[in-house]
Design a protein around this motif. Structure first.
Motif, short mmCIF file in Angstrom:
data_model
loop_
_atom_site.label_atom_id
_atom_site.label_comp_id
_atom_site.label_asym_id
_atom_site.label_seq_id
_atom_site.Cartn_x
_atom_site.Cartn_y
_atom_site.Cartn_z
N SER A 42 102.35 86.41 -27.47
CA SER A 42 102.46 85.52 -28.61
C SER A 42 102.46 84.10 -28.06
O SER A 42 103.49 83.60 -27.61
N CYS A 43 101.30 83.49 -28.05
CA CYS A 43 101.16 82.17 -27.45
C CYS A 43 101.90 81.14 -28.29
O CYS A 43 101.74 81.07 -29.52
N PRO A 44 102.75 80.31 -27.67
CA PRO A 44 103.49 79.31 -28.44
C PRO A 44 102.63 78.17 -28.97
O PRO A 44 103.07 77.42 -29.85
N CYS A 45 101.40 78.04 -28.42
CA CYS A 45 100.48 76.98 -28.85
C CYS A 45 101.14 75.60 -28.75
O CYS A 45 101.04 74.76 -29.66
N SER A 46 101.82 75.39 -27.66
CA SER A 46 102.46 74.11 -27.37
C SER A 46 102.18 73.77 -25.92
O SER A 46 102.40 74.60 -25.03
N GLU A 47 101.71 72.58 -25.66
CA GLU A 47 101.28 72.21 -24.31
C GLU A 47 102.41 72.32 -23.30
O GLU A 47 102.18 72.64 -22.13
N GLY A 48 103.64 72.10 -23.72
CA GLY A 48 104.76 72.16 -22.80
C GLY A 48 105.23 73.56 -22.49
O GLY A 48 105.95 73.77 -21.50
N ASP A 106 91.27 90.11 -19.73
CA ASP A 106 91.70 90.02 -21.13
C ASP A 106 91.32 88.67 -21.73
O ASP A 106 90.87 88.59 -22.88
N GLY A 107 91.51 87.61 -20.97
CA GLY A 107 91.05 86.29 -21.39
C GLY A 107 92.05 85.50 -22.21
O GLY A 107 92.10 84.27 -22.11
N ASP A 108 92.83 86.16 -23.05
CA ASP A 108 93.75 85.46 -23.93
C ASP A 108 94.84 84.71 -23.17
O ASP A 108 95.31 83.66 -23.62
N TYR A 109 95.25 85.25 -22.03
CA TYR A 109 96.35 84.64 -21.29
C TYR A 109 95.93 83.29 -20.69
O TYR A 109 96.66 82.30 -20.80
N VAL A 110 94.76 83.27 -20.05
CA VAL A 110 94.26 82.00 -19.49
C VAL A 110 93.92 81.03 -20.61
O VAL A 110 94.16 79.81 -20.50
N ALA A 111 93.37 81.53 -21.71
CA ALA A 111 93.03 80.66 -22.84
C ALA A 111 94.28 80.03 -23.43
O ALA A 111 94.29 78.85 -23.79
N CYS A 112 95.36 80.81 -23.51
CA CYS A 112 96.62 80.27 -24.01
C CYS A 112 97.14 79.17 -23.10
O CYS A 112 97.60 78.12 -23.55
N ALA A 113 97.08 79.42 -21.78
CA ALA A 113 97.57 78.41 -20.82
C ALA A 113 96.73 77.15 -20.85
O ALA A 113 97.24 76.06 -20.57
N THR A 116 95.64 72.85 -25.23
CA THR A 116 96.40 71.59 -25.19
C THR A 116 96.77 71.07 -26.58
O THR A 116 97.46 70.06 -26.69
N TRP A 117 96.32 71.73 -27.63
CA TRP A 117 96.61 71.27 -28.98
C TRP A 117 97.70 72.15 -29.62
O TRP A 117 97.91 73.29 -29.23
N LYS A 118 98.36 71.56 -30.61
CA LYS A 118 99.39 72.30 -31.34
C LYS A 118 98.74 73.10 -32.46
O LYS A 118 97.76 72.69 -33.06
N GLY A 119 99.33 74.26 -32.70
CA GLY A 119 98.79 75.09 -33.77
C GLY A 119 99.60 76.35 -33.95
O GLY A 119 100.73 76.47 -33.48
N ASN A 120 98.99 77.30 -34.64
CA ASN A 120 99.62 78.59 -34.91
C ASN A 120 98.78 79.70 -34.28
O ASN A 120 97.55 79.71 -34.42
N TYR A 121 99.46 80.62 -33.61
CA TYR A 121 98.75 81.72 -32.96
C TYR A 121 98.48 82.79 -34.01
O TYR A 121 99.34 83.60 -34.35
N ALA A 122 97.27 82.79 -34.55
CA ALA A 122 96.90 83.71 -35.62
C ALA A 122 95.39 83.86 -35.62
O ALA A 122 94.66 83.18 -34.89
N SER A 123 94.92 84.78 -36.43
CA SER A 123 93.48 84.99 -36.59
C SER A 123 92.98 84.15 -37.76
O SER A 123 93.64 84.06 -38.80
N ARG A 129 89.94 87.84 -33.71
CA ARG A 129 90.82 87.73 -32.54
C ARG A 129 91.79 86.56 -32.74
O ARG A 129 91.43 85.49 -33.22
N LYS A 130 93.03 86.79 -32.33
CA LYS A 130 94.04 85.74 -32.48
C LYS A 130 93.78 84.61 -31.49
O LYS A 130 93.39 84.84 -30.35
N TRP A 131 94.03 83.40 -31.95
CA TRP A 131 93.91 82.24 -31.10
C TRP A 131 94.76 81.12 -31.68
O TRP A 131 95.36 81.27 -32.75
N CYS A 132 94.86 80.01 -30.95
CA CYS A 132 95.68 78.90 -31.42
C CYS A 132 94.91 78.09 -32.47
O CYS A 132 94.14 77.18 -32.13
N VAL A 133 95.13 78.44 -33.71
CA VAL A 133 94.47 77.73 -34.82
C VAL A 133 95.14 76.36 -34.95
O VAL A 133 96.35 76.28 -35.18
N PRO A 134 94.38 75.28 -34.79
CA PRO A 134 95.00 73.95 -34.80
C PRO A 134 95.54 73.59 -36.17
O PRO A 134 95.03 74.00 -37.21
#
Length: 227
Positions: A42-48, A106-113, A116-123, A129-134
């Motif tokens: 569950s990617c936090p979608c936060s740069e920090g 898998d790809g999602d782990y490196v993509a999450c890291a 750099t933008w804030k968003g919600n981890y959802a499809s 596929r789930k990703w950080c929707v800005p």
């Protein structure tokens, strides 16, 4: 393609059937492994927070599986002096390295890291596929641009994963070829040495037999001369 949690579950199933894990310390390690199996990314979608979380996901199970294999195989022995078995050490490193490769594939782990933008981890509507929707986009920004960046991160990660598989395959082929060459060379040298020994023994035996015949003839000649 199996997920990282499927890999951990398979490792847990195999290790739980081992008699070695009936001891209390190994049982505690299995409990920790079960804890790693349960959660999903569950990617936090936060740069920090993205990079620290993904770094822990990469490093934590890597060290954990290496510790399990190290306890099982014990590549280091210290009797008169400490020594390391290279083959056993490579066997200890194989599951942790495979863990890293599966995360890369898998790809999602490196993509999450890399996000750099804030968003919600959802499809989103454009992607199952789930990703950080800005969130809080400006008038000039488009969701499709961010989605393309995220897909690029995934593709880069998968390329690195397949590259790692190719490198490991080449290493295994080289090690196997070297082992076969050394084995064939040793057997050839052993056969040549055995042949040389047999030849030397045969020559000595023939020489002894020839000498015995000459000695018998000489004795016969002396006996005749005495008569």
């Amino acid at each position: 393609m199996p997920s990282p949690h499927d890999l951990l579950k398979s490792l847990h199933d195999v290790l739980s059937k081992s008699i070695f894990f009936s001891s209390v310390p190994m049982s505690l390690l299995l409990i920790g492994l079960e804890g790693l199996i349960e959660p999903n990314l569950s990617c936090p979608c936060s740069e920090g927070w993205n990079k620290p979380l993904i770094a822990l996901i990469f490093i934590g199970p890597f060290l954990f599986t290496f510790a399990l294999m190290f306890i099982l195989l014990r590549p280091c022995t210290c009797e008169h002096r400490c020594s390391v078995d290279p083959k056993a050490l490579l066997k200890c490193l194989f599951p942790p390295v495979m863990w890293i490769i599966i995360l890369l594939l898998d790809g999602d782990y490196v993509a999450c890291a890399s996000t750099t933008w804030k968003g919600n981890y959802a499809s989103s509507i454009q992607s199952i596929r789930k990703w950080c929707v800005p969130s809080n986009l400006s008038l000039t920004e488009k969701v499709s641009d961010f989605q393309f960046k995220y897909q690029t991160f995934i593709a880069t990660s998968q390329i690195a994963g397949y590259g790692g598989i190719i490198v490991i395959s080449l290493i295994i082929i080289c090690v196997g070829a070297t082992y076969c060459y050394e084995k064939t060379y040793t057997e050839t040298q052993g056969g040549a040495e055995d042949g040389a020994e047999d030849g030397a023994q045969g020559g000595a035996s023939n020489g002894m037999q020839g000498g015995a015949k000459v000695e018998a003839l000489w004795e016969y000649f002396l006996d005749k001369s005495m008569i």
